[in-house]
Design a protein around this motif. Structure first.
Motif, PDB file in Angstrom:
ATOM      1  N   GLY A 250      -7.000   4.805  -3.968  1.00  0.00           N
ATOM      2  CA  GLY A 250      -7.085   3.456  -4.412  1.00  0.00           C
ATOM      3  C   GLY A 250      -7.859   2.807  -3.198  1.00  0.00           C
ATOM      4  O   GLY A 250      -8.537   3.323  -2.362  1.00  0.00           O
TER       5      GLY A 250
ATOM      6  N   GLN B 274       0.714  -1.140   0.082  1.00  0.00           N
ATOM      7  CA  GLN B 274       0.058   0.012   0.014  1.00  0.00           C
ATOM      8  C   GLN B 274       0.887   1.018  -0.127  1.00  0.00           C
ATOM      9  O   GLN B 274       0.339   2.186  -0.165  1.00  0.00           O
ATOM     10  CB  GLN B 274      -1.093   0.024   1.144  1.00  0.00           C
ATOM     11  CG  GLN B 274      -1.977  -1.175   1.068  1.00  0.00           C
ATOM     12  CD  GLN B 274      -3.224  -0.776   2.061  1.00  0.00           C
ATOM     13  OE1 GLN B 274      -3.470  -0.023   2.635  1.00  0.00           O
ATOM     14  NE2 GLN B 274      -4.202  -2.007   1.808  1.00  0.00           N
TER      15      GLN B 274
ATOM     16  N   ASP C 298      -3.722  -4.392  -8.139  1.00  0.00           N
ATOM     17  CA  ASP C 298      -2.392  -4.347  -7.877  1.00  0.00           C
ATOM     18  C   ASP C 298      -1.627  -5.749  -8.591  1.00  0.00           C
ATOM     19  O   ASP C 298      -1.715  -6.898  -7.609  1.00  0.00           O
ATOM     20  CB  ASP C 298      -1.726  -4.264  -6.543  1.00  0.00           C
ATOM     21  CG  ASP C 298      -0.241  -4.236  -6.317  1.00  0.00           C
ATOM     22  OD1 ASP C 298       0.446  -4.443  -7.177  1.00  0.00           O
ATOM     23  OD2 ASP C 298       0.093  -4.115  -5.174  1.00  0.00           O
TER      24      ASP C 298
ATOM     25  N   ALA D 281       0.252   3.683  -2.971  1.00  0.00           N
ATOM     26  CA  ALA D 281      -0.582   4.707  -3.110  1.00  0.00           C
ATOM     27  C   ALA D 281      -0.091   6.222  -2.740  1.00  0.00           C
ATOM     28  O   ALA D 281      -0.634   7.274  -2.952  1.00  0.00           O
ATOM     29  CB  ALA D 281      -1.732   4.501  -2.064  1.00  0.00           C
TER      30      ALA D 281
ATOM     31  N   LYS E 129      -6.348   2.294  -0.369  1.00  0.00           N
ATOM     32  CA  LYS E 129      -5.381   2.358   0.710  1.00  0.00           C
ATOM     33  C   LYS E 129      -6.178   2.204   2.279  1.00  0.00           C
ATOM     34  O   LYS E 129      -7.128   2.935   2.344  1.00  0.00           O
ATOM     35  CB  LYS E 129      -4.892   3.559   0.730  1.00  0.00           C
ATOM     36  CG  LYS E 129      -3.745   4.272   1.913  1.00  0.00           C
ATOM     37  CD  LYS E 129      -3.050   5.520   1.405  1.00  0.00           C
ATOM     38  CE  LYS E 129      -1.960   5.772   2.658  1.00  0.00           C
ATOM     39  NZ  LYS E 129      -1.554   7.220   2.379  1.00  0.00           N
TER      40      LYS E 129
ATOM     41  N   TRP F 257      -7.594  -3.725  -1.623  1.00  0.00           N
ATOM     42  CA  TRP F 257      -6.263  -3.555  -2.236  1.00  0.00           C
ATOM     43  C   TRP F 257      -6.213  -5.146  -2.886  1.00  0.00           C
ATOM     44  O   TRP F 257      -5.894  -5.940  -2.065  1.00  0.00           O
ATOM     45  CB  TRP F 257      -4.982  -3.337  -1.396  1.00  0.00           C
ATOM     46  CG  TRP F 257      -3.923  -3.206  -2.064  1.00  0.00           C
ATOM     47  CD1 TRP F 257      -3.112  -3.928  -2.789  1.00  0.00           C
ATOM     48  CD2 TRP F 257      -3.441  -1.721  -2.477  1.00  0.00           C
ATOM     49  NE1 TRP F 257      -1.987  -3.128  -3.276  1.00  0.00           N
ATOM     50  CE2 TRP F 257      -2.252  -1.795  -3.210  1.00  0.00           C
ATOM     51  CE3 TRP F 257      -3.731  -0.634  -2.027  1.00  0.00           C
ATOM     52  CZ2 TRP F 257      -1.391  -0.751  -3.442  1.00  0.00           C
ATOM     53  CZ3 TRP F 257      -3.120   0.558  -2.214  1.00  0.00           C
ATOM     54  CH2 TRP F 257      -1.904   0.525  -2.976  1.00  0.00           C
TER      55      TRP F 257
ATOM     56  N   ILE G 148      -6.716   2.807  -8.590  1.00  0.00           N
ATOM     57  CA  ILE G 148      -5.759   2.720  -8.898  1.00  0.00           C
ATOM     58  C   ILE G 148      -5.540   1.594  -9.670  1.00  0.00           C
ATOM     59  O   ILE G 148      -5.949   0.551  -8.995  1.00  0.00           O
ATOM     60  CB  ILE G 148      -4.524   2.543  -7.632  1.00  0.00           C
ATOM     61  CG1 ILE G 148      -4.566   4.015  -7.090  1.00  0.00           C
ATOM     62  CG2 ILE G 148      -3.003   2.350  -8.310  1.00  0.00           C
ATOM     63  CD1 ILE G 148      -3.585   4.110  -5.920  1.00  0.00           C
TER      64      ILE G 148
ATOM     65  N   HIS H 289      -2.541  -1.062 -11.618  1.00  0.00           N
ATOM     66  CA  HIS H 289      -1.265  -0.905 -11.606  1.00  0.00           C
ATOM     67  C   HIS H 289      -0.708  -2.423 -12.171  1.00  0.00           C
ATOM     68  O   HIS H 289      -0.968  -3.639 -11.824  1.00  0.00           O
ATOM     69  CB  HIS H 289      -0.624  -0.879 -10.236  1.00  0.00           C
ATOM     70  CG  HIS H 289       0.903  -0.666 -10.373  1.00  0.00           C
ATOM     71  ND1 HIS H 289       1.760   0.491 -10.358  1.00  0.00           N
ATOM     72  CD2 HIS H 289       1.818  -1.731  -9.997  1.00  0.00           C
ATOM     73  CE1 HIS H 289       2.851   0.101 -10.413  1.00  0.00           C
ATOM     74  NE2 HIS H 289       3.080  -1.216 -10.018  1.00  0.00           N
TER      75      HIS H 289
ATOM     76  N   LYS I 160     -10.700   1.369  -5.101  1.00  0.00           N
ATOM     77  CA  LYS I 160      -9.980  -0.048  -5.157  1.00  0.00           C
ATOM     78  C   LYS I 160      -8.686   0.060  -5.866  1.00  0.00           C
ATOM     79  O   LYS I 160      -8.483   1.192  -6.619  1.00  0.00           O
ATOM     80  CB  LYS I 160     -11.065  -0.576  -6.400  1.00  0.00           C
ATOM     81  CG  LYS I 160     -12.372  -0.945  -5.825  1.00  0.00           C
ATOM     82  CD  LYS I 160     -12.363  -2.014  -4.593  1.00  0.00           C
ATOM     83  CE  LYS I 160     -13.995  -1.780  -3.888  1.00  0.00           C
ATOM     84  NZ  LYS I 160     -14.383  -0.839  -3.520  1.00  0.00           N
ATOM     85  N   THR I 161      -7.694  -0.612  -5.494  1.00  0.00           N
ATOM     86  CA  THR I 161      -6.454  -0.813  -6.130  1.00  0.00           C
ATOM     87  C   THR I 161      -6.422  -2.212  -6.969  1.00  0.00           C
ATOM     88  O   THR I 161      -6.682  -3.300  -5.742  1.00  0.00           O
ATOM     89  CB  THR I 161      -5.256  -0.545  -5.187  1.00  0.00           C
ATOM     90  OG1 THR I 161      -5.168   0.847  -4.875  1.00  0.00           O
ATOM     91  CG2 THR I 161      -4.129  -0.653  -5.935  1.00  0.00           C
TER      92      THR I 161
END
Length: 467
Positions: free
Chosen positions: A103, A88, A163, A91, A105, A139, A186, A188, A160-161
């Motif tokens: 995101g 995290q 990852d 972020a 976080k 996450w 985010i 990624h 929302k992320t």
């Protein structure tokens, strides 16, 4: 479309006012930065700080120098040997207009264990679709390589992320990613490609709501009325429409460190020349590699403020940057390599607009490297902003661009290998405490207030006889 009532009311209000009268209202988008030049300045400060630190450590032969790239996003998290358990931190690493994207976080870690996408209305727990529609911040991570073949567009909820670091994750299929009327996302380290239109069916957008979706365009990522969005280190190609489109009042967006290839209309920013709210669109396009078999729209802009900084444009067939509707385009420290076609040397294109109109548009080029006959046609008087000498955007050499964009695209792939590999067995998948997590409804508090003000303005305009 899944349209909240407040947006329907706003659309009715805006459509009932003529463009000339609407300009009097001076609309400002929620999330629009009041001083875009300060954001530009901050990007340069961060880039130059990363470059200076790398150069200093190189001269001292420090072990830390091996992980530094001069890219402020990567240098922010990649030097942590335990990054997989401190995910995290990412972020806090964004730059530009999308730097406020939180995101997921402070949310829980969600592990995607099921690559299927069989039901767009009742997604199974463990799937990516189940994760992105939840109300709370999450996450989202992938413990292994994964191909996710979407049945319908993947509609996100706020905070929302996604990852994909440490795994090779591909998202393909129907509709692909939709960020509509949400904030703080985010995305990624994901491959996004071979996206095609889908719809004419029901799709869930939250745990409590599903609705009918009309046919989508087939974008890789569609940003529609959304803010605080960061797309970083993704590889995008082969979609039916755009690779990334941002329209209908979207703002606060950073598109960084991505690898674009094999596509015609790469990126669209702005709904139409007449859609005045897009004047508040603010987008940073930084450290990307525009690669093989690209034709146009890198990006194509309507209205708004677009900062294009330290990208590598290695191929286009028609043009690189285009626009209409008087957008501000600030091109700084990019490398533009023109194709061999003598009729396609110009970087810029004013779309369907006479010179008498576009000569006042603010399009400027500072510190760009123009290769193989490439040329940038500037216009407008330019903004009288004088950067401090220490923050100059002038690239020292072409090697500067090579260095800062070397790892563009999904990490750990081909020539962009950064030795991340797949998940290490030490990753604990521990979620952090969520006591301070923001509410997923908070982005619309400002919007509702703005809507109320707009209603009052509309009433005043009506009473004055302008309508």
């Amino acid at each position: 479309m899944l349209l909240p009532t407040s947006y329907i009311v706003l659309t009715w209000l805006l459509s009932s006012i003529s463009p000339a009268k609407m300009a009097m209202l001076n609309l400002t988008l929620p999330g629009q930065h009041p001083d875009p030049e300060s954001v530009v300045h901050d990007v340069h400060r961060r880039v130059n700080a990363s470059m200076a630190r790398r150069q200093m450590l190189e001269t001292t032969e420090s072990e830390d120098a091996s992980c530094l790239t001069g890219n402020p996003v990567d240098d922010c998290w990649k030097c942590d040997p335990d990054w997989a358990n401190n995910r995290q931190r990412l972020a806090d690493c964004a730059i530009g207009f999308g730097q406020y994207a939180l995101g997921g976080k402070n949310g829980e870690i969600y592990i995607v264990t099921d690559s299927s996408d069989d039901d767009a209305v009742e997604p199974k727990p463990g799937t990516l679709r189940y994760a992105v529609i939840q109300e709370e911040p999450l996450w989202i991570v992938f413990p292994a390589n994964m191909l996710i073949r979407l049945s319908q567009e993947l509609i996100f909820n706020s905070y929302k992320t996604v990852d994909g670091r440490g795994a090779n994750v591909h998202i393909v299929g129907g509709g692909c990613i939709t960020l509509q009327y949400i904030s703080n996302v985010i995305i990624h380290n994901i491959h996004i490609h071979d996206c095609h239109p889908s719809g004419e069916t029901n799709v869930r957008s939250s745990p409590t709501h599903w609705g009918w979706r009309t046919m989508s365009d087939g974008d890789g990522i569609s940003i529609f009325g959304a803010k605080d969005i960061w797309i970083d280190h993704c590889s995008l190609s082969h979609c039916k429409d755009g690779l990334i489109d941002a329209v209908m009042g979207s703002t606060g967006i950073t598109i960084s460190n991505n690898y674009f290839s094999h596509h015609n209309e790469v990126m669209l920013l702005g709904h139409s020349d007449e859609y005045l709210p897009d004047s508040g669109m603010q987008v940073t396009i930084a450290f990307n590699h525009f690669g093989e078999n690209l034709v146009q729209r890198m990006p194509r802009c309507r209205r708004g403020y677009i900062h294009v900084v330290n990208n590598d444009f290695t191929q286009w067939e028609m043009y690189a940057i285009g626009g209409s509707g008087s957008p501000t385009i600030n091109s700084q420290g990019n490398r533009y390599i023109a194709p061999s076609n003598t009729n396609a040397k110009e970087v810029t294109k004013r779309v369907d607009t006479d010179h008498s109109k576009w000569r006042d548009w603010n399009w400027r080029s500072e510190g760009d490297i123009l290769v193989n006959g490439a040329f940038f046609v500037a216009s407008g008087e330019g903004l009288e902003v004088k950067y401090e000498k220490a923050y100059s955007v002038e690239p020292k050499s072409a090697a500067y661009i090579d260095l800062i964009t070397w790892h563009a695209g999904v990490l750990g792939v081909g020539g962009r290998d950064n030795n991340l590999g797949e998940w290490n067995t030490r990753a604990k998948f521990q979620g952090s405490e969520a006591a301070d997590r923001p509410s997923s409804t908070s982005p619309f508090i400002v919007f509702i207030a703005a809507l109320s003000c707009l209603s009052l303005l509309y009433a005043d305009v009506f009473a004055s006889g302008l309508l």
